[in-house]
Write a protein that holds these residues in place. Structure first.
Motif, PDB file in Angstrom:
ATOM      1  N   PHE A  17      -2.505   0.434  -5.006  1.00 43.16           N
ATOM      2  CA  PHE A  17      -2.019   0.403  -2.752  1.00 43.16           C
ATOM      3  C   PHE A  17      -0.945  -0.180  -2.425  1.00 43.16           C
ATOM      4  O   PHE A  17      -0.778  -0.529  -1.439  1.00 43.16           O
ATOM      5  N   ILE A  28      -5.683   7.919  -6.674  1.00 50.21           N
ATOM      6  CA  ILE A  28      -5.760   8.447  -5.064  1.00 50.21           C
ATOM      7  C   ILE A  28      -5.514   9.776  -5.098  1.00 50.21           C
ATOM      8  O   ILE A  28      -5.594  10.965  -5.081  1.00 50.21           O
ATOM      9  N   CYS A  46     -14.283   3.635   1.272  1.00 52.94           N
ATOM     10  CA  CYS A  46     -14.400   4.827   1.013  1.00 52.94           C
ATOM     11  C   CYS A  46     -15.875   5.581   0.969  1.00 52.94           C
ATOM     12  O   CYS A  46     -16.391   6.296   1.892  1.00 52.94           O
TER      13      CYS A  46
END
Lengths: 324, 292
Positions: free
Chosen positions: A145, A80, A163
């Motif tokens: 995540f 990220i 995304c």
């Protein structure tokens, strides 16, 4: 957005969500690959289809994005954080590549970008201390995540889909904003665009930079998907492949490159029974398509629709189409 | 110094062959605004015609070469123009560029599938002998390649300048509308250009393939070299493409020895970028009206 468009978007997203369910790992992988190539092709569509600037270097931006992400994630930095670096870096490299476009156009620009792509490829191959040379880099981790790990193929698909949807929304916003109109003005008639107050210099550079940043994002997704990158994946052929995606799908149409990427990435699976002849069939189809419909599949669809519903108006800004 | 002479000679020899491909590329551009991205494959293919004719039809080498030249004039010249360029010429340059990219892919894959994915040895046309002049060893194939390539280009130049047909072709390249009004058969002249390109590609192919092996992927490098040479020299001049080809051949060889073998390919490309940015009309070209 009209209500019809909203319903269409919801149905499309729904289909994308259920597409990989019940499929094997390989098909899910192919779908991921389609989504990320769609992102890269979307970027090229902005540069080529909307702003009319020919770029044969999109694969090199995917490469830059992929290598930056790989090097950072290999050093323990989370994806990220690595992804924005990749996108920012490709944005600025794209900006620099935009400068030649201020001086030369059409085929000259095509050759400058072509040369750039090969130079980037050579750097990837020869700078072994950084990029691992022709052996490439392996073992990049997939992002985790906390509550949502993308180690498995299916979660990774949904991660790519998110995304993709964000990119598609951003793209939609760009081309429907005043910037989008300025890009089209630049494509259709730069002198007139300039005279009505469009800063053509800034728009040209931005078209390259934003288009390249999409390529960078696609590269940043490719690294964790494939978990192996090597210079050959970003050679000139792949830029040409991306160009084919955009033009075959329909340059200057929102869905064009997504459709084009589907054909280039998914069709080999459909045509698997033809074995080695797939590329031959594909090349023949592209030539035939270009002869009958130079605006690609979207243009072909438009032609069919106008045949049955002659009252439909042809988009005036597409009359001329993207020119080299 | 002897080493330098050697490099110069092999560079000029390779460069003269590049010039053949670049001249064809330039001719197509002038006559019909076709940017032929398949030019590399056009140079790759005729060598396989020769090999196929020799092994399947049992032709001797010289006959196979003549037949290959005739075949490529027909296929890469006439058929290419009739089936691909003609229907697309009115759509502008971009669809045609895409189509030639696809054609390049088609030729490459067809050779890979139907002939062989492996490099094939190609018979050399000249004795592989080396003689020594002033300490520099000079190979006969290098000299012969240079003479044949230059001879072909000079003959072409004479044809274009001294014959009526050649001058009609030049008129067509400069201004098709006026040429048409003055009674030139523009379509025929454009067709001749494509035929000449087919022949040039075949000659280049026969000359360059003995240096490498005959392989389906040869076109990738040759195509880029042809564009580079055409642009460095000047996109709208035959002598520009000639000079460009020679410059690229020499620069390529010099940089491999004196600069870096790994970045050998990079030097001509950097030269290309610099030329486009500083002098877009090329070393010898004349400025075209810039389309903004």
């Amino acid at each position: 957005m009209t209500p019809k468009n909203i319903i269409f978007a919801i149905v499309a997203v729904g289909l994308l969500i259920i597409a990989p369910l019940g499929q094997g790992n390989y098909i899910t992988y192919v779908l991921c690959s389609w989504l990320l190539f769609s992102i890269a092709a979307m970027g090229l569509n902005l540069t080529l289809g909307y702003a009319g600037q020919v770029s044969l270097a999109q694969a090199s931006f995917m490469g830059i994005g992929a290598y930056i992400t790989a090097l950072m994630t290999l050093n323990g930095i989370h994806w990220i954080l690595a992804m924005p670096c990749a996108v920012a870096a490709t944005f600025f490299v794209g900006l620099v590549l935009g400068y030649p476009a201020l001086r030369v156009q059409h085929h000259f620009l095509a050759f400058v970008t072509l040369a750039f792509n090969t130079l980037v490829f050579l750097a990837f191959r020869n700078e072994e201390w950084l990029t691992g040379g022709s052996f490439g880099l392996v073992g990049m981790p997939r992002p985790d995540f906390w509550v949502f790990s993308t180690m498995k193929q299916l979660p990774f698909y949904y991660f790519t889909l998110v995304c993709f949807l964000i990119s598609a929304a951003a793209f939609w916003w760009i081309v429907h904003s005043p910037w989008g109109r300025a890009f089209k003005a630049l494509r259709e008639n730069p002198i007139r665009a300039n005279s009505v107050g469009v800063d053509t210099r800034r728009m040209t550079l931005l078209a390259f930079a934003i288009g390249s940043a999409f390529g960078g994002l696609a590269g940043a997704l490719m690294t964790p998907l494939v978990q192996f990158i090597e210079p050959g994946s970003f050679a000139l052929v792949h830029s040409l492949k991306l160009l084919l995606m955009v033009v075959v799908g329909g340059a200057g149409f929102f869905f064009g490159p997504i459709l084009g990427a589907a054909i280039v990435i998914l069709m080999p699976e459909v045509l698997r029974f033809t074995e080695g002849y797939y590329l031959i069939i594909y090349a023949l189809l592209v030539i035939v398509l270009m002869v009958y419909s130079p605006t690609g599949l979207m243009g072909l669809g438009g032609k069919v629709i106008t045949r049955f519903r002659p009252q439909r108006e042809v988009r005036k800004d597409m009359v001329q189409g993207a020119q080299l | 110094m002897p080493e330098f002479i050697q490099i110069m000679i092999s560079g000029l020899s390779a460069g003269s062959i590049y010039a053949l491909a670049a001249v064809g590329f330039t001719l197509l551009w002038q006559a019909s605004q076709t940017i032929n991205f398949a030019q590399g494959e056009f140079v790759m293919l005729p060598a396989f015609f020769v090999l196929a004719l020799m092994s399947f039809a049992g032709f001797p080498l010289w006959l196979a070469i003549l037949a290959a030249i005739a075949l490529s004039v027909l296929l890469l010249g006439a058929i290419f123009k009739r089936l691909i360029v003609e229907p697309m010429i009115s759509h502008g340059t971009l669809p045609l560029v895409i189509a030639t990219i696809a054609l390049g892919l088609l030729l490459k894959e067809a050779v890979k599938e139907f002939y062989s994915p492996l490099g094939q040895p190609f018979p050399s046309l000249f004795p592989q002998e080396v003689f020594v002049v002033a300490g520099a060893s000079i190979s006969i194939p290098d000299i012969a390649n240079f003479i044949i390539a230059m001879g072909t280009i000079i003959a072409l130049q004479l044809f274009l300048q001294r014959t009526r047909t050649g001058r009609c072709m030049q008129a067509t390249a400069q201004n098709p509308d006026v040429a048409q009004i003055l009674g030139v058969d523009v379509k025929r002249m454009v067709l001749y250009t494509f035929l000449i390109n087919g022949a040039l590609a075949a000659i280049a192919s026969v000359l360059i393939t003995p240096v490498y092996l005959a392989k389906f992927s040869n076109g990738e490098v040759l195509g880029v070299v042809a564009f580079t040479a055409a642009i460095v020299g000047g996109f709208n001049q035959i002598r520009g493409a000639l000079v460009g080809g020679l410059v690229i051949g020499v620069v390529d060889n010099l940089s491999a020895i004196y600069f870096s073998a790994e970045y050998r390919q990079a030097v001509p490309l950097i030269l290309l970028i610099v030329i486009i940015l500083v002098r877009p009309q090329g070393l010898l070209g004349t400025a075209e009206g810039r389309t903004v």
